[in-house]
Design a protein around this motif. Structure first.
Motif, short mmCIF file in Angstrom:
data_model
loop_
_atom_site.label_atom_id
_atom_site.label_comp_id
_atom_site.label_asym_id
_atom_site.label_seq_id
_atom_site.Cartn_x
_atom_site.Cartn_y
_atom_site.Cartn_z
N ARG A 233 0.81 -1.22 0.00
CA ARG A 233 0.00 0.00 0.00
C ARG A 233 0.85 1.27 0.00
O ARG A 233 0.32 2.36 -0.19
N GLY A 234 2.14 1.12 0.17
CA GLY A 234 3.01 2.30 0.15
C GLY A 234 2.88 3.10 -1.13
O GLY A 234 2.99 4.33 -1.12
N ALA A 235 2.61 2.44 -2.24
CA ALA A 235 2.48 3.13 -3.52
C ALA A 235 1.24 4.01 -3.57
O ALA A 235 1.19 4.97 -4.35
N THR A 236 0.24 3.71 -2.74
CA THR A 236 -1.00 4.50 -2.75
C THR A 236 -0.91 5.74 -1.88
O THR A 236 -1.75 6.64 -1.99
N GLY A 237 0.10 5.78 -1.01
CA GLY A 237 0.21 6.91 -0.09
C GLY A 237 -0.74 6.84 1.08
O GLY A 237 -0.84 7.79 1.86
N ARG A 238 -1.45 5.72 1.23
CA ARG A 238 -2.40 5.59 2.33
C ARG A 238 -2.28 4.20 2.94
O ARG A 238 -2.70 3.21 2.35
N ALA A 239 -1.68 4.14 4.10
CA ALA A 239 -1.48 2.86 4.77
C ALA A 239 -2.79 2.35 5.35
O ALA A 239 -3.71 3.13 5.66
N SER A 240 -2.88 1.05 5.50
CA SER A 240 -4.00 0.46 6.22
C SER A 240 -3.82 0.73 7.71
O SER A 240 -2.73 0.54 8.26
N ARG A 241 -4.88 1.17 8.35
CA ARG A 241 -4.84 1.45 9.79
C ARG A 241 -5.33 0.20 10.52
O ARG A 241 -6.52 -0.06 10.60
N VAL A 242 -4.38 -0.55 11.06
CA VAL A 242 -4.69 -1.85 11.63
C VAL A 242 -4.22 -1.92 13.08
O VAL A 242 -3.09 -1.52 13.40
N THR A 243 -5.06 -2.46 13.93
CA THR A 243 -4.71 -2.75 15.31
C THR A 243 -4.85 -4.25 15.54
O THR A 243 -5.91 -4.82 15.25
N VAL A 244 -3.78 -4.87 15.99
CA VAL A 244 -3.83 -6.29 16.35
C VAL A 244 -3.69 -6.37 17.87
O VAL A 244 -2.72 -5.88 18.44
N ARG A 245 -4.66 -6.98 18.51
CA ARG A 245 -4.64 -7.03 19.97
C ARG A 245 -5.30 -8.29 20.49
O ARG A 245 -6.11 -8.92 19.80
N PRO A 246 -4.97 -8.66 21.74
CA PRO A 246 -5.69 -9.78 22.36
C PRO A 246 -7.09 -9.36 22.76
O PRO A 246 -7.39 -8.15 22.86
N HIS A 247 -7.95 -10.32 22.97
CA HIS A 247 -9.32 -9.99 23.34
C HIS A 247 -9.35 -9.32 24.71
O HIS A 247 -8.49 -9.54 25.57
N ASP A 248 -10.34 -8.50 24.92
CA ASP A 248 -10.50 -7.73 26.16
C ASP A 248 -11.49 -8.48 27.06
O ASP A 248 -12.67 -8.58 26.73
N PRO A 249 -11.04 -9.00 28.21
CA PRO A 249 -11.96 -9.73 29.09
C PRO A 249 -13.15 -8.89 29.53
O PRO A 249 -14.23 -9.43 29.82
N ALA A 250 -12.97 -7.56 29.53
CA ALA A 250 -14.08 -6.69 29.93
C ALA A 250 -15.23 -6.75 28.94
O ALA A 250 -16.36 -6.39 29.25
N ARG A 251 -14.92 -7.19 27.72
CA ARG A 251 -15.97 -7.28 26.70
C ARG A 251 -16.51 -8.69 26.55
O ARG A 251 -17.23 -8.98 25.60
N ALA A 252 -16.15 -9.57 27.46
CA ALA A 252 -16.61 -10.95 27.39
C ALA A 252 -18.13 -10.98 27.44
O ALA A 252 -18.78 -10.22 28.18
N GLY A 253 -18.69 -11.88 26.64
CA GLY A 253 -20.14 -12.01 26.60
C GLY A 253 -20.78 -11.22 25.49
O GLY A 253 -21.97 -11.37 25.22
N SER A 254 -19.98 -10.36 24.83
CA SER A 254 -20.55 -9.57 23.74
C SER A 254 -20.54 -10.32 22.43
O SER A 254 -21.06 -9.86 21.44
N GLY A 255 -19.94 -11.51 22.43
CA GLY A 255 -19.92 -12.32 21.22
C GLY A 255 -19.93 -13.79 21.57
O GLY A 255 -19.70 -14.17 22.72
N GLU A 256 -20.20 -14.62 20.62
CA GLU A 256 -20.24 -16.07 20.82
C GLU A 256 -18.86 -16.67 20.61
O GLU A 256 -18.12 -16.25 19.74
N THR A 257 -18.52 -17.64 21.43
CA THR A 257 -17.29 -18.40 21.23
C THR A 257 -17.59 -19.58 20.32
O THR A 257 -18.48 -20.38 20.61
N VAL A 258 -16.83 -19.70 19.24
CA VAL A 258 -17.05 -20.78 18.28
C VAL A 258 -15.74 -21.51 18.08
O VAL A 258 -14.81 -20.95 17.54
#
Length: 336
Positions: free
Chosen positions: A167-192
């Motif tokens: 993406r460097g050729a486009t002049g606009r990088a992808s804005r990406v965050t990689v992180r572990p899950h937040d235990p405080a948000r547990a229950g907001s989604g299903e575990t599969v």
């Protein structure tokens, strides 16, 4: 609701990636072959006697082998996560949370769920940048995970790095965050999970079906169709170069160039896993080598296999070269 449950069972039952033998460097008999998929697999599910053999009982569908494969011989459906990102972008336009989020199935956060973040590929990250939507990738406790394993965060980080090199050729990088899950948000989604899918279905099939990214089987590649020889992943990488760079903008797309020590043998064309290199012998005896740059996966099989070592990889090319054939060599009349 039962129809949705059975459909979901079928989708999550498709754990083994599609294997296209003509794209495999081992089947192509390139020098040194390739065992990257076998090395990446955390479950010893892959053997390579000559071609790739996957044990369906051991494969968890984590996708790490697909991330590692340099030629697209192993694939999952890339359009499924792409559509998930696009749908969330559309939702943001309607006033919802202005980001896209892909979560692993072991995370209990809400979001579009993949079995494992090992399924995230360069094209998905690039597309998020093309659509100018921030992308959050949420993994579970990879250190204890029996689906993907501890190498997943590092592998995903490499995917993000590779995507932003492109993406460097486009002049606009992808804005990406990689992180572990937040235990405080547990229950907001299903575990599969593979083993826990029936329990999850019993707890809330409707919610899980809404969050899970479909994983339908891919059809076998028809090698007689030239357009099918290029993996979808690389086709989408080209499409995701948006906003379009200037024609002379350098794009990070490693591909071969040939020097004058070439002996006009057919090895490079023979080992190319996507037939990106074409060798033509003219009536006067001259040999021409051409490269379809957009079809080149940068696997380096040609470089490793070239008998006189006349090939080197050029890391950057003008953007316009992705849309035309590149002349690698014209030998002249070799019969004189």
């Amino acid at each position: 609701m039962l129809d949705g449950v059975f459909k979901l069972l079928g989708e999550y039952g498709n754990m083994v990636p599609r294997y296209t033998g003509p794209r495999c460097l081992s089947e192509r008999l390139s020098v040194g072959g390739c065992d990257l998929c076998q090395t990446a697999c955390p479950h010893d599910a892959i053997l390579i006697p000559q071609s790739v053999v996957i044990d369906p009982a051991a494969c968890t569908g984590c996708g790490l082998c697909v991330q590692a494969c340099p030629s697209g011989a192993l694939e999952y459906d890339v359009t499924a996560p792409l559509n998930a990102v696009r749908e969330q972008k559309t939702g943001a336009a309607r006033g919802q949370e202005p980001e896209a989020k892909l979560v692993c199935s072991r995370s209990e956060e809400g979001g579009k769920a993949l079995p494992c973040l090992g399924r995230v590929t360069v094209s998905t990250v690039m597309a998020a940048g093309a659509w100018d939507v921030p992308l959050t990738l949420v993994h579970g406790d990879c250190g204890t995970c029996t689906l993907g394993g501890p190498d997943v965060p590092e592998s995903v980080a490499r995917v993000v790095q590779d995507a932003n090199l492109l993406r460097g050729a486009t002049g606009r990088a992808s804005r990406v965050t990689v992180r572990p899950h937040d235990p405080a948000r547990a229950g907001s989604g299903e575990t599969v999970s593979r083993r826990g899918v029936f329990g999850a279905l019993a707890r809330g099939a409707r919610t899980m079906a809404a969050q899970s990214i479909p994983d339908s089987p891919l059809p076998f590649v028809d090698w007689s169709e030239p357009e099918d020889r290029v993996p979808s992943e690389w086709q989408w990488r080209v499409r995701a170069l948006r906003p379009a760079p200037a024609p002379d903008a350098p794009v990070h797309w490693p591909a071969p160039v040939v020097d004058d020590t070439c002996i006009d043998c057919p090895v490079c064309a023979n080992v190319c896993p996507t037939d990106a290199i074409t060798r033509d012998v003219q009536p006067d005896g001259s040999v021409t080598l051409t490269l379809a740059l957009a079809a080149c996966t940068g696997c380096r099989a040609c470089e490793a296999s070239c008998p006189p070592q006349a090939i080197r990889m050029q890391p950057e090319w003008r953007f316009e070269a992705l849309e035309a054939l590149v002349l690698l060599r014209d030998s002249g009349n070799i019969l004189q």
